[in-house]
Motif scaffolding. Sequence first.
Motif, mmCIF file in Angstrom:
data_model
loop_
_atom_site.group_PDB
_atom_site.id
_atom_site.type_symbol
_atom_site.label_atom_id
_atom_site.label_comp_id
_atom_site.label_asym_id
_atom_site.label_seq_id
_atom_site.Cartn_x
_atom_site.Cartn_y
_atom_site.Cartn_z
ATOM 1 N N GLU A 19 -12.284 -27.484 -128.120
ATOM 2 C CA GLU A 19 -12.362 -26.222 -127.379
ATOM 3 C C GLU A 19 -11.168 -26.067 -126.444
ATOM 4 N N ILE A 20 -10.778 -27.200 -125.784
ATOM 5 C CA ILE A 20 -9.628 -27.136 -124.857
ATOM 6 C C ILE A 20 -8.347 -26.780 -125.606
ATOM 7 N N GLN A 21 -8.165 -27.378 -126.787
ATOM 8 C CA GLN A 21 -6.970 -27.041 -127.572
ATOM 9 C C GLN A 21 -6.951 -25.564 -127.927
ATOM 10 N N ALA A 22 -8.129 -25.055 -128.311
ATOM 11 C CA ALA A 22 -8.184 -23.625 -128.640
ATOM 12 C C ALA A 22 -7.866 -22.785 -127.412
ATOM 13 N N GLN A 23 -8.435 -23.226 -126.234
ATOM 14 C CA GLN A 23 -8.173 -22.478 -125.006
ATOM 15 C C GLN A 23 -6.688 -22.544 -124.623
ATOM 16 N N LEU A 24 -6.038 -23.732 -124.848
ATOM 17 C CA LEU A 24 -4.605 -23.845 -124.538
ATOM 18 C C LEU A 24 -3.781 -22.875 -125.387
ATOM 19 N N GLU A 25 -4.143 -22.791 -126.640
ATOM 20 C CA GLU A 25 -3.432 -21.837 -127.495
ATOM 21 C C GLU A 25 -3.602 -20.421 -126.971
ATOM 22 N N GLN A 26 -4.866 -20.121 -126.567
ATOM 23 C CA GLN A 26 -5.105 -18.783 -126.023
ATOM 24 C C GLN A 26 -4.316 -18.575 -124.741
ATOM 25 N N HIS A 27 -4.249 -19.635 -123.883
ATOM 26 C CA HIS A 27 -3.498 -19.517 -122.631
ATOM 27 C C HIS A 27 -1.999 -19.323 -122.870
ATOM 28 N N ASP A 28 -1.479 -19.981 -123.900
ATOM 29 C CA ASP A 28 -0.057 -19.776 -124.215
ATOM 30 C C ASP A 28 0.217 -18.311 -124.534
ATOM 31 N N ILE A 29 -0.685 -17.762 -125.344
ATOM 32 C CA ILE A 29 -0.523 -16.339 -125.684
ATOM 33 C C ILE A 29 -0.625 -15.489 -124.427
ATOM 34 N N HIS A 30 -1.606 -15.843 -123.577
ATOM 35 C CA HIS A 30 -1.820 -15.071 -122.354
ATOM 36 C C HIS A 30 -0.634 -15.222 -121.396
ATOM 37 N N ASN A 31 -0.060 -16.454 -121.330
ATOM 38 C CA ASN A 31 1.095 -16.681 -120.453
ATOM 39 C C ASN A 31 2.303 -15.856 -120.900
ATOM 40 N N ALA A 32 2.478 -15.742 -122.197
ATOM 41 C CA ALA A 32 3.592 -14.909 -122.692
ATOM 42 C C ALA A 32 3.421 -13.468 -122.240
ATOM 43 N N LYS A 33 2.164 -13.017 -122.324
ATOM 44 C CA LYS A 33 1.890 -11.658 -121.869
ATOM 45 C C LYS A 33 2.155 -11.531 -120.380
ATOM 46 N N LEU A 34 1.767 -12.578 -119.603
ATOM 47 C CA LEU A 34 1.964 -12.536 -118.156
ATOM 48 C C LEU A 34 3.451 -12.532 -117.794
ATOM 49 N N ARG A 35 4.258 -13.251 -118.570
ATOM 50 C CA ARG A 35 5.712 -13.246 -118.304
ATOM 51 C C ARG A 35 6.280 -11.840 -118.425
ATOM 52 N N GLN A 36 5.880 -11.188 -119.485
ATOM 53 C CA GLN A 36 6.350 -9.815 -119.651
ATOM 54 C C GLN A 36 5.887 -8.950 -118.493
ATOM 55 N N GLU A 37 4.624 -9.162 -118.077
ATOM 56 C CA GLU A 37 4.113 -8.369 -116.962
ATOM 57 C C GLU A 37 4.862 -8.690 -115.676
ATOM 58 N N ASN A 38 5.221 -9.996 -115.464
ATOM 59 C CA ASN A 38 5.980 -10.375 -114.264
ATOM 60 C C ASN A 38 7.354 -9.692 -114.232
ATOM 61 N N ILE A 39 8.006 -9.628 -115.391
ATOM 62 C CA ILE A 39 9.314 -8.949 -115.444
ATOM 63 C C ILE A 39 9.157 -7.490 -115.037
ATOM 64 N N GLU A 40 8.111 -6.883 -115.582
ATOM 65 C CA GLU A 40 7.865 -5.480 -115.243
ATOM 66 C C GLU A 40 7.571 -5.333 -113.764
ATOM 67 N N LEU A 41 6.773 -6.285 -113.209
ATOM 68 C CA LEU A 41 6.437 -6.222 -111.786
ATOM 69 C C LEU A 41 7.681 -6.425 -110.914
ATOM 70 N N GLY A 42 8.636 -7.286 -111.351
ATOM 71 C CA GLY A 42 9.877 -7.476 -110.587
ATOM 72 C C GLY A 42 10.656 -6.173 -110.477
ATOM 73 N N GLU A 43 10.723 -5.463 -111.582
ATOM 74 C CA GLU A 43 11.399 -4.171 -111.542
ATOM 75 C C GLU A 43 10.699 -3.219 -110.590
ATOM 76 N N LYS A 44 9.360 -3.258 -110.635
ATOM 77 C CA LYS A 44 8.593 -2.387 -109.739
ATOM 78 C C LYS A 44 8.829 -2.767 -108.285
ATOM 79 N N LEU A 45 8.956 -4.096 -107.993
ATOM 80 C CA LEU A 45 9.207 -4.541 -106.622
ATOM 81 C C LEU A 45 10.556 -4.036 -106.110
ATOM 82 N N LYS A 46 11.545 -4.060 -106.958
ATOM 83 C CA LYS A 46 12.851 -3.533 -106.546
ATOM 84 C C LYS A 46 12.729 -2.073 -106.138
ATOM 85 N N LYS A 47 12.004 -1.343 -106.936
ATOM 86 C CA LYS A 47 11.810 0.064 -106.610
ATOM 87 C C LYS A 47 11.068 0.206 -105.287
#
Length: 444
Positions: free
Chosen positions: A172-200
């Motif tokens: 189950e943990i391995q499956a969750q880690l795989e899911q977290h990797d996918i989720h972390n990739a999504k979060l990275r993209q969101e962080n980049i977007e949030l950085g741009e928003k912070l500049k604004k």
Amino acid sequence: MNNIPAGILKLLDPVLNGLKMSVLILKCQCLVIAGFTATYVAGILLVMEELSSLLLIGKEVLLLMQALNTLSTPEEKLAALCKKYADLLEESRNVQKQMKILQKKQAQVVKEKVHLQSEHSKAILARSKLESLCRELQRHNKTLKEENIQQAREEEERRKEATAHFQITLNEIQAQLEQHDIHNAKLRQENIELGEKLKKLIEQYALREEHIDKVFKHKELQQQLVDAKLQQTTQLIKEAEEKHQREREFLLKEATESRHKCEQMKQQEAQLKQQLSLYMDKFEEFQTTMAKSNELFTTFRQEMEKMTKKIKKLEKETIVWRTKWENNNKALLQMAEEKTVRDKEYKGFQIKLERLEKLCRALQTERNELNEKVEVLKEQVSLREADVDLAVQVLQSCTLNSHEELGSPTDTEAGIQPSVESHAASRSEKTVSTSPVPGTESVD
């Protein structure tokens, strides 16, 4: 022995008997001592020595007897016996002392034996207790072994279950880690977007700070205006304080006047309280009168209820009595009708009674007449009986005379005739006495 005199033998008998008894006692004591313990062999040896000494004494007695035989005078023999007796007494005393010592030893041995027996019994009890405890310990050990085996089995089962559960959780943990990797990739993209928003937002914040500086300057100007207004208000407050002092003086005057009025009001209050107490007394009297009137009213109501109940009872009784009166009227009418019928019957019975009385009178007259006739007939019958008696006597006399003259044949004939006549006379009497008069029975 045969040459010893009888007196000396009598003197020696108690000594010999005492020696025999002492020997037997010593034997018994030795046997008892030998039976109780095996350590007292020395005592047995002493007893054996004493027995041998007693045997020697028996031999000495024989030698003494032989010596007495050698002596010539009886006085010498007595002196020798007395010496020997004194020696034997001393020896017997020594033997008794030794017996006492042996008895003490025996008592000690008995005490030791009792003590050893008690210790032995205690040891047996302790042994039995230890055996029972050992058995219980063995049982407890068996139960513990069984419990340990069961616990080991349960622990193995639990370990197997834990390993299986751990393997499942790892998957189950391995499956969750795989899911977290996918989720972390999504979060990275969101962080980049949030950085741009912070500049604004930072740019917007700088603009807002400039606007805020302008606002602060405006507020400083407003503060200056407020200070000017405060000065004006302080002047107004001073004027208001002066007015307040004036009003205070006016209020003090009014307070003094109000005190005077309050005292007057207190006096009026006292008067009003007195009046109120009077009114209260009157009100209490009124309440008492009202309570009495209420009691009278309740009693009157109770009496009215009782009267209504009595009236209802009387109405019921009147109804009952009315029904009884109607029934009695009906009964009276029936009784009147029955009375008329009975009167008619009574008149008929009176007529019948009159007729019966007439008949009874006629029957009584007839009865009297018949009684007179019966009396006349009785007189006639009595006369006839007298005539018959005379005739019988005459006939008897005639028959006797004829018998004497003629003989026996005539006797029978003569005897038959009077008997026949007497029989006829008796029958006639019976008919007269038993024949009823006609009409007498009916009259009775």
